[in-house]
Motif scaffolding. Structure first.
Motif, short mmCIF file in Angstrom:
data_model
loop_
_atom_site.label_atom_id
_atom_site.label_comp_id
_atom_site.label_asym_id
_atom_site.label_seq_id
_atom_site.Cartn_x
_atom_site.Cartn_y
_atom_site.Cartn_z
N GLY A 189 66.83 64.19 66.49
CA GLY A 189 67.31 65.54 66.28
C GLY A 189 66.36 66.57 66.86
N TRP A 190 66.75 67.82 66.78
CA TRP A 190 65.98 68.92 67.34
C TRP A 190 64.76 69.21 66.46
N VAL A 191 63.78 69.86 67.05
CA VAL A 191 62.63 70.38 66.32
C VAL A 191 62.36 71.80 66.80
N ALA A 192 61.91 72.65 65.91
CA ALA A 192 61.57 74.02 66.29
C ALA A 192 60.58 74.57 65.28
N GLY A 193 59.65 75.39 65.74
CA GLY A 193 58.66 75.94 64.83
C GLY A 193 57.66 76.84 65.53
N GLY A 194 56.47 76.92 64.97
CA GLY A 194 55.45 77.79 65.53
C GLY A 194 54.07 77.15 65.46
N GLN A 195 53.14 77.73 66.21
CA GLN A 195 51.77 77.21 66.25
C GLN A 195 50.77 78.37 66.29
N ILE A 196 49.58 78.11 65.77
CA ILE A 196 48.48 79.06 65.80
C ILE A 196 47.20 78.27 66.05
N GLY A 197 46.29 78.83 66.84
CA GLY A 197 45.08 78.08 67.14
C GLY A 197 44.00 78.90 67.80
N TYR A 198 42.91 78.22 68.12
CA TYR A 198 41.77 78.85 68.78
C TYR A 198 41.18 77.86 69.78
N GLY B 138 53.82 72.29 77.81
CA GLY B 138 54.65 71.12 77.59
C GLY B 138 53.81 70.08 76.86
N GLU B 139 54.38 69.44 75.80
CA GLU B 139 53.55 68.61 74.93
C GLU B 139 54.34 67.43 74.38
N TYR B 140 53.62 66.31 74.19
CA TYR B 140 54.16 65.13 73.51
C TYR B 140 53.29 64.82 72.30
N LEU B 141 53.93 64.51 71.16
CA LEU B 141 53.21 64.10 69.95
C LEU B 141 53.86 62.85 69.37
N TYR B 142 53.02 61.93 68.92
CA TYR B 142 53.47 60.79 68.12
C TYR B 142 53.03 61.07 66.69
N VAL B 143 53.99 61.05 65.75
CA VAL B 143 53.71 61.39 64.36
C VAL B 143 54.02 60.18 63.49
N ASP B 144 53.05 59.75 62.71
CA ASP B 144 53.22 58.64 61.76
C ASP B 144 52.96 59.17 60.36
N LEU B 145 54.02 59.24 59.54
CA LEU B 145 53.88 59.77 58.20
C LEU B 145 53.61 58.69 57.16
N GLY B 146 53.22 57.50 57.62
CA GLY B 146 52.79 56.46 56.70
C GLY B 146 53.93 55.91 55.86
N ASP B 147 53.58 55.14 54.84
CA ASP B 147 54.60 54.61 53.94
C ASP B 147 54.31 55.04 52.51
N THR B 148 55.36 55.08 51.73
CA THR B 148 55.24 55.52 50.35
C THR B 148 56.27 54.79 49.51
N LYS C 21 59.94 50.65 49.56
CA LYS C 21 58.79 51.19 50.28
C LYS C 21 59.31 51.75 51.59
N ALA C 22 59.10 53.04 51.82
CA ALA C 22 59.68 53.70 52.99
C ALA C 22 58.59 54.24 53.90
N ASP C 23 58.84 54.17 55.21
CA ASP C 23 57.91 54.78 56.17
C ASP C 23 58.70 55.45 57.27
N LEU C 24 58.02 56.31 58.01
CA LEU C 24 58.68 57.07 59.07
C LEU C 24 57.72 57.36 60.20
N THR C 25 58.18 57.14 61.44
CA THR C 25 57.43 57.53 62.63
C THR C 25 58.37 58.33 63.53
N SER C 26 57.78 59.20 64.32
CA SER C 26 58.61 60.04 65.19
C SER C 26 57.87 60.37 66.47
N ASN C 27 58.63 60.49 67.57
CA ASN C 27 58.13 60.94 68.86
C ASN C 27 58.68 62.34 69.12
N ILE C 28 57.81 63.25 69.46
CA ILE C 28 58.19 64.65 69.65
C ILE C 28 57.85 65.08 71.07
N VAL C 29 58.84 65.65 71.76
CA VAL C 29 58.62 66.30 73.05
C VAL C 29 59.07 67.75 72.90
#
Length: 265
Positions: free
Chosen positions: A91-100, A222-232, A249-257
């Motif tokens: 699915g889609w992703v959208a949001g914001g970022q802040i940094g230095y 332009g950015e790629y992220l691999y996100v692993d939210l572990g299992d719970t 026991k559930a886990d989730l991983t996601s690839n974000i472009v």
């Protein structure tokens, strides 16, 4: 005599004028003025927005149904369910970022960034625990996630190549409906009991990207992220069947472009 004086005076004047002209400096062409343009620096705070697409997997393993009611199942019975994999958590992703960022004199850039994303990633599955039941209908959704990451890169003037990694967190929600089978071996919807859950999982993320400074303030990425939210461990209590619940026991991983634009202060 007057004529001789006049001629002499004219000759003297001509000689003096020529001598004076010979002493004048010749015009010299001025050197062009060089305008110093400082090199672009990535040092500074920035704020922006992003949008993109995510795809990933979510698995529920050790799915167990505990039933405290009589009727369809034996009171206190324990029913194992097949492991279920949500393979289309897209699915889609959208949001914001802040940094230095801080740029060293050797063009190495270090920084820190935090972001927050809303997503539309979800999937659903149905399966039989055994040929005798029970029958499960399940769904899973990643509602939102965020990261706090370090960044390390190298600047080629206005182009920045970087890697990034750090902490990730996100809200995972889902629902489960459990029902018995009728005499024909089909799901008996009159026995259905349902429940839902919400969990905030934590994990890690790694990625890489490119940034280009369109101006001294506006930066495109332009950015790629691999996100692993572990299992719970997830427990879903079933409404309509007091004391009954499903554990897994559930886990989730996601690839974000994603693409982003930021304003550098």
């Amino acid at each position: 005599m007057n004529r001789s004086l006049l001629l002499g005076a004219a000759a003297l004047l001509a000689t003096g004028t020529a001598s004076f002209a010979a002493d004048l400096p010749y015009p010299v062409k001025a050197e062009p003025v060089q305008v110093f343009v400082p090199a672009f620096s990535w040092t500074g705070f920035y704020l922006g927005g992003n949008a993109g697409y995510g795809w990933g997997d979510s698995k529920a393993t050790d799915v167990l149904f505990f039933d405290s009611l009589g009727g369809v199942y034996t009171p206190g019975g324990l029913y194992a369910g097949n492991d279920v994999k949500f393979g289309n958590m897209d699915g889609w992703v959208a949001g914001g970022q802040i940094g230095y960022n801080y740029q060293f004199t050797n063009n190495v850039v270090v920084g820190i960034e935090a972001d927050f994303q809303w997503t539309g990633a979800e999937d659903s599955r149905s399966f039989y625990a055994t040929v005798d039941g029970p029958y499960y209908q399940t769904s899973a959704e990643l509602e939102w996630f965020g990261t706090v990451r370090a960044r390390l890169g190298y600047a080629f003037d206005r182009l920045l190549v970087y890697g990034t990694g750090g902490f990730a967190y996100g809200k995972v929600s889902g629902s489960t409906t459990v029902m018995g089978l009728n005499g024909a071996g089909a799901p008996d919807f009159t026995t259905a009991a349902s429940g839902s859950y919400d969990k905030v999982n934590t994990g890690w993320t790694l990625g890489a990207g490119l940034e280009y400074a369109l101006t001294d303030n506006w930066i495109l990425r332009g950015e790629y992220l691999y996100v692993d939210l572990g299992d719970t461990n997830v427990t879903t209590y079933l409404a309509g069947a007091p004391g009954s619940y499903v554990s897994a026991k559930a886990d989730l991983t996601s690839n974000i472009v994603r693409a982003a634009i930021s304003y550098k202060f």
